[in-house]
Design an enzyme around this catalytic site. Structure first.
Site, PDB file in Angstrom:
ATOM      1  CG  ASP A   5      -1.615  -1.164   1.697  1.00  0.00           C
ATOM      2  OD1 ASP A   5      -1.527  -1.984   0.873  1.00  0.00           O
ATOM      3  OD2 ASP A   5      -2.100  -1.151   2.576  1.00  0.00           O
ATOM      4  CD  GLU A  18      -7.064  -5.050   4.219  1.00  0.00           C
ATOM      5  OE1 GLU A  18      -6.216  -5.697   5.010  1.00  0.00           O
ATOM      6  OE2 GLU A  18      -6.569  -5.008   3.042  1.00  0.00           O
TER       7      GLU A  18
HETATM    8  C1  FRU Z   1      -3.931  -3.669   2.808  1.00  0.00           C
HETATM    9  C2  FRU Z   1      -3.181  -4.031   4.233  1.00  0.00           C
HETATM   10  C3  FRU Z   1      -3.673  -2.992   5.119  1.00  0.00           C
HETATM   11  C4  FRU Z   1      -2.455  -3.283   6.260  1.00  0.00           C
HETATM   12  C5  FRU Z   1      -1.410  -3.528   5.226  1.00  0.00           C
HETATM   13  C6  FRU Z   1      -0.187  -4.477   5.725  1.00  0.00           C
HETATM   14  O1  FRU Z   1      -3.277  -4.334   1.580  1.00  0.00           O
HETATM   15  O2  FRU Z   1      -3.725  -5.505   4.327  1.00  0.00           O
HETATM   16  O3  FRU Z   1      -5.045  -3.239   5.948  1.00  0.00           O
HETATM   17  O4  FRU Z   1      -2.247  -2.341   7.177  1.00  0.00           O
HETATM   18  O5  FRU Z   1      -1.673  -3.992   4.092  1.00  0.00           O
HETATM   19  O6  FRU Z   1       0.824  -4.255   5.066  1.00  0.00           O
END
Ligand code: FRU
Length: 463
Positions: free
Chosen positions: A29, A210
């Protein structure tokens, strides 16, 4: 949370040039997107020690033009106590948190502290702060962390922004992932947070929610202000695996109300930020100079992200997209996305096409490589009684055998709000294809792994 190892030995020799990749490591992300002092900052989830998910830390890159990025040292490293999961960054120009000394301005990152499991119990997820008083170069964890703890192991991805003028407040938009809920908190100082309201579950709920985002935009034709709530979901998105939906509505500083909620369980009655298989966790910049709303998504999919055939880097960001709101002919408010294109970037091609969407007619755009072999991508546009579709075929695009569903076609319904002939813009950059339909009111982002760059875009028509 155990890193998954790569199952394929062949890797593409290509690396995108205008889409950000980490030099030698894993990336997921985009985090902490913020503009400050003439620089755009892109933080990102990374594993400093490898090419698969793990040891999650905040990587860092900066840009002056939103196209060429310079990778910097890790900003917030994982440590024994926690990994640094996704979040956002703000410029605390009023020094509400008190981190800045006289003459300084603090950048404050709000991230999720992801604790390791304790025995059988899953690890706690809480919201924490780190700050920088040297314009983002070095970061210090706040000694009073965490600043928000609701005793949950599924509470993450805070997006924080300032709401209102001098007597305004900070707003945090954060998810309770498994409950499929977005929660809104407010704070005067980034440290003390009060719960104000929740939104959801609504629309797509097939996976955990998310990486939320919330921002205002003016509708281009009427000038009215609407708020856009973005929610990523994994798995169960309409193209399979992970994907991102959005809701248009109103926000008064404490509560979000959607202007349209579909009662159908048909995913095509919801609004998706992108209809491809590789656009996730998209969030927007804080503090852009001219009020532009600029977003970046992660151009991959949790279905196969840990297995894509590249090395030592793995995964890329999308191009930066400028977002606006438009009311389409059917009366609905929809996002329009326009890519920030490189002026000169090796290997990037941009092509424009005008595609008729006539009953019974099929048009195909073929992206060929100019290297050896027959690798190609086909985009078929067709209309039958049920409506118009784009079928994105990456079966013969290069390496596909690292995951069982990667070679399958993606059938994208083209919204009835898009008129014929439809304008189609295609950006190709080594391993990423971004397609903008109808001047960007629908987008399709997908990855491919050819041996040679995809370049020429030929249009073929069949009666
Ligand atoms: C989304 C996610 C988020 C988390 C991160 C962990 O892709 O699962 O919810 O904060 O990646 O790397």
């Amino acid at each position: 949370m155990t890193p998954i190892s790569q199952t394929t030995t062949a890797v593409t020799p290509l690396r995108p040039s205008a889409h950000f990749t980490a030099e030698t490591s894993w990336l997921n992300d985009p985090n902490g997107l913020v503009h400050h002092d003439g620089l755009y900052h892109l933080f990102f989830q990374t594993n400093p020690f490898g090419s698969t998910w793990g040891n999650i830390s905040w990587g860092h890159a900066t840009s002056t033009d939103l196209v060429s990025w310079e990778e910097k040292p890790i900003a917030i490293p994982a440590n024994e106590q926690e990994m640094a999961f996704s979040g956002s960054a703000v410029v605390d120009s009023r020094n509400t948190a008190g981190f800045a000394a006289d003459g300084e301005t603090a950048l404050v990152a709000i991230y999720t502290s992801a604790r390791p499991p304790v025995g059988e119990a899953p690890g706690l997820q809480t919201q924490s702060l780190a700050y920088s008083v040297d314009a983002g170069t070095t970061w210090t964890r706040y000694s009073g962390n965490p600043v928000l703890d609701i005793d949950s192991s599924e509470f993450r991805d805070p997006k924080v922004f300032w709401h209102g003028g001098d007597d305004g407040h900070w707003v945090m938009v954060v998810v309770e992932a498994v409950a499929r809920k977005v929660l809104f908190y407010t704070s005067p100082n980034l440290i003390d947070w009060s719960f104000s309201s929740g939104f959801g579950p609504a629309h797509a709920t097939g996976g955990v929610w998310e990486c939320p985002d919330l921002f205002p935009l003016q509708v281009d034709s009427t000038g009215e202000t609407r708020w856009v709530l973005v929610v990523s979901m994994n798995p169960g998105a309409r193209a399979g695996g992970s994907g991102t939906q959005y809701f248009v509505g109103d926000f008064d500083g404490t509560t979000f109300v959607a202007e349209r909620l579909s009662t159908s369980d048909d995913p095509d009655s919801y609004d998706w930020l992108d209809y491809g298989r590789d656009y996730y966790a998209a969030v927007s910049f804080n503090n852009t100079p001219d009020g532009r709303r600029l977003m970046i998504g992660w151009a991959s999919n949790w279905d196969y992200a840990n297995k894509t055939p590249t090395a030592p880097w793995r995964s890329a960001m999308s191009l930066v997209r400028e977002i606006s709101l438009t009311r389409t002919a059917d009366g609905r408010c929809r996002l329009r996305q326009t890519p920030v294109l490189p002026v000169h970037a090796d290997g990037v091609t941009v092509s424009e096409h005008l595609i008729p969407l006539d009953l019974g007619q099929r048009s195909t755009i073929v992206l060929d490589t100019d290297g050896v072999g027959h690798e190609h991508v086909r985009l078929h546009f067709e209309r039958d009684e049920a409506g118009a579709h784009l079928i994105f075929e990456r079966e013969d695009s290069g390496l596909t055998d690292f995951h069982s569903t990667f070679a399958a076609p993606n059938r994208v319904p083209i919204g009835t709000h898009l008129e014929s002939p439809m304008n189609v813009q295609i950006v190709v950059d080594a391993t990423i294809i971004e397609v903008f339909l109808g001047d960007g009111v629908q987008t399709v982002t997908e990855q491919v792994f050819p041996a040679a760059p995809l370049r020429s875009a030929r249009t073929v028509r069949h009666a």
